[in-house]
Design a protein around this motif. Sequence first.
Motif, mmCIF file in Angstrom:
data_model
loop_
_atom_site.group_PDB
_atom_site.id
_atom_site.type_symbol
_atom_site.label_atom_id
_atom_site.label_comp_id
_atom_site.label_asym_id
_atom_site.label_seq_id
_atom_site.Cartn_x
_atom_site.Cartn_y
_atom_site.Cartn_z
ATOM 1 N N LEU A 14 47.154 28.260 52.633
ATOM 2 C CA LEU A 14 45.853 28.657 53.152
ATOM 3 C C LEU A 14 45.919 28.980 54.639
ATOM 4 N N HIS A 15 45.186 30.013 55.035
ATOM 5 C CA HIS A 15 45.046 30.353 56.445
ATOM 6 C C HIS A 15 43.555 30.484 56.777
ATOM 7 N N SER A 16 43.258 30.897 57.978
ATOM 8 C CA SER A 16 41.880 30.908 58.468
ATOM 9 C C SER A 16 40.938 31.666 57.531
ATOM 10 N N TYR A 17 41.375 32.804 57.028
ATOM 11 C CA TYR A 17 40.481 33.656 56.237
ATOM 12 C C TYR A 17 40.324 33.147 54.801
ATOM 13 N N ALA A 18 41.354 32.494 54.285
ATOM 14 C CA ALA A 18 41.222 31.864 52.972
ATOM 15 C C ALA A 18 40.254 30.687 53.038
ATOM 16 N N TYR A 19 40.286 29.945 54.159
ATOM 17 C CA TYR A 19 39.329 28.839 54.333
ATOM 18 C C TYR A 19 37.894 29.346 54.264
ATOM 19 N N VAL A 20 37.623 30.463 54.906
ATOM 20 C CA VAL A 20 36.267 31.021 54.915
ATOM 21 C C VAL A 20 35.826 31.373 53.492
ATOM 22 N N GLU A 21 36.718 31.995 52.729
ATOM 23 C CA GLU A 21 36.356 32.382 51.366
ATOM 24 C C GLU A 21 36.118 31.162 50.486
ATOM 25 N N LEU A 22 36.946 30.142 50.636
ATOM 26 C CA LEU A 22 36.725 28.919 49.855
ATOM 27 C C LEU A 22 35.384 28.286 50.210
ATOM 28 N N ARG A 23 35.083 28.215 51.498
ATOM 29 C CA ARG A 23 33.815 27.610 51.915
ATOM 30 C C ARG A 23 32.624 28.387 51.341
ATOM 31 N N ASN A 24 32.746 29.710 51.280
ATOM 32 C CA ASN A 24 31.674 30.506 50.686
ATOM 33 C C ASN A 24 31.498 30.196 49.203
ATOM 34 N N CYS A 25 32.612 29.948 48.516
ATOM 35 C CA CYS A 25 32.527 29.592 47.092
ATOM 36 C C CYS A 25 31.865 28.238 46.906
ATOM 37 N N TRP A 26 32.266 27.243 47.699
ATOM 38 C CA TRP A 26 31.653 25.912 47.575
ATOM 39 C C TRP A 26 30.147 26.004 47.844
ATOM 40 N N ARG A 27 29.783 26.772 48.846
ATOM 41 C CA ARG A 27 28.369 26.919 49.183
ATOM 42 C C ARG A 27 27.605 27.553 48.013
ATOM 43 N N ASP A 28 28.187 28.564 47.396
ATOM 44 C CA ASP A 28 27.510 29.235 46.281
ATOM 45 C C ASP A 28 27.375 28.314 45.080
ATOM 46 N N ILE A 29 28.418 27.531 44.799
ATOM 47 C CA ILE A 29 28.328 26.568 43.690
ATOM 48 C C ILE A 29 27.168 25.609 43.930
ATOM 49 N N GLY A 30 27.031 25.150 45.171
ATOM 50 C CA GLY A 30 25.951 24.229 45.488
ATOM 51 C C GLY A 30 24.579 24.846 45.358
ATOM 52 N N LEU A 31 24.465 26.129 45.633
ATOM 53 C CA LEU A 31 23.156 26.784 45.624
ATOM 54 C C LEU A 31 22.721 27.259 44.240
ATOM 55 N N ASP A 32 23.666 27.643 43.397
ATOM 56 C CA ASP A 32 23.327 28.215 42.091
ATOM 57 C C ASP A 32 22.873 27.122 41.130
ATOM 58 N N PRO A 33 21.606 27.110 40.742
ATOM 59 C CA PRO A 33 21.116 26.030 39.869
ATOM 60 C C PRO A 33 21.702 26.068 38.465
ATOM 61 N N ASP A 34 22.277 27.210 38.066
ATOM 62 C CA ASP A 34 22.851 27.323 36.733
ATOM 63 C C ASP A 34 24.300 26.842 36.663
ATOM 64 N N ILE A 35 24.884 26.505 37.810
ATOM 65 C CA ILE A 35 26.259 25.989 37.825
ATOM 66 C C ILE A 35 26.214 24.474 37.926
ATOM 67 N N TYR A 36 26.842 23.819 36.950
ATOM 68 C CA TYR A 36 26.832 22.358 36.886
ATOM 69 C C TYR A 36 28.155 21.746 37.357
ATOM 70 N N VAL A 37 29.246 22.530 37.277
ATOM 71 C CA VAL A 37 30.563 21.984 37.584
ATOM 72 C C VAL A 37 31.494 23.130 37.974
ATOM 73 N N GLY A 38 32.510 22.835 38.770
ATOM 74 C CA GLY A 38 33.499 23.835 39.135
ATOM 75 C C GLY A 38 34.900 23.382 38.756
ATOM 76 N N ILE A 39 35.763 24.340 38.435
ATOM 77 C CA ILE A 39 37.177 24.080 38.166
ATOM 78 C C ILE A 39 37.980 24.812 39.227
ATOM 79 N N VAL A 40 38.913 24.101 39.858
ATOM 80 C CA VAL A 40 39.710 24.654 40.956
ATOM 81 C C VAL A 40 41.175 24.672 40.538
ATOM 82 N N THR A 41 41.835 25.808 40.731
ATOM 83 C CA THR A 41 43.249 25.915 40.384
ATOM 84 C C THR A 41 43.912 26.924 41.310
#
Length: 277
Positions: A42-69
């Motif tokens: 991971l580098h600076s720009y990958a961190y930003v993209e991951l953080r955007n994904c975590w934020r979206d998971i938290g905001l989307d009421p239809d998402i109950y769980v995430g799988i990371v690989t």
Amino acid sequence: MPRYESPYDPASMPKNLEHVIYEKKGHVAYVTINRPEVRNALHSYAYVELRNCWRDIGLDPDIYVGIVTGAGEAFCAGRDVKFLAQYQAEGKRTPHEDPNNPIFHWGGGGQPSDANLEKPLIAAINGFAVGVGLTLALQCQLRVMADDAWIGDTHTKIGRLGSAHNLYAALPRTTAAYLTLCNGRLTAQECLQQAIVNKVVPRERLMPAAEELAQMICESSPLAVQAAVRLYRLTAAFPAPLIAYARALDQETAESEDGAEGARAFKEKRKPVWKLR
């Protein structure tokens, strides 16, 4: 008093990501680190993209769980040390370590906790998880591991500190010390024996095993599950002064001569010469 609402807009889901594959199927979000050419380091720009994904998971009421690989043979090789060494050679901080950069976030900001995510995550550890990759796996409440995968830390091996306090709290203390101080590694079976992971399966069974756990979560009340995750996070939280001190110590170590030497030696494929300064 007017009432303002901010309903989730599905169109706001992160798209066209360069370093992460982000998908949704039913109530499950899938986050795949997609830098196989550097074993998902991971580098600076990958961190930003991951953080955007975590934020979206938290905001989307239809998402109950995430799988990371991870894509390819590795879950995550930790920080992209060659990217770091490139900036250090120019006498610069990497973008996420530069307070004058818009994406500044000391430590990277790519962890679920950086987005205050309070929904459960399942780590599908498809290959080795090292350094920040191990930290990411440990921030997932459930973990399934391929039988040929392994975990390690390696921060001190390249003159860095990382988040030793998080490992010390999340793992058996002697195990955390073995990983941090000795740069040791644990096999999948050793992880299972120490209850670091829930299941060890053949690589081809990894995603189905993770999806089985996800389905079990989806059958429970989302509000109750999220409340449990919130309590998990509070229980594991460190006092603010300790967090501030850990970050200061991490920066002090990272910006020492030995911190630069560790990254330089890694890039040059040689043993580092430590100067204790």
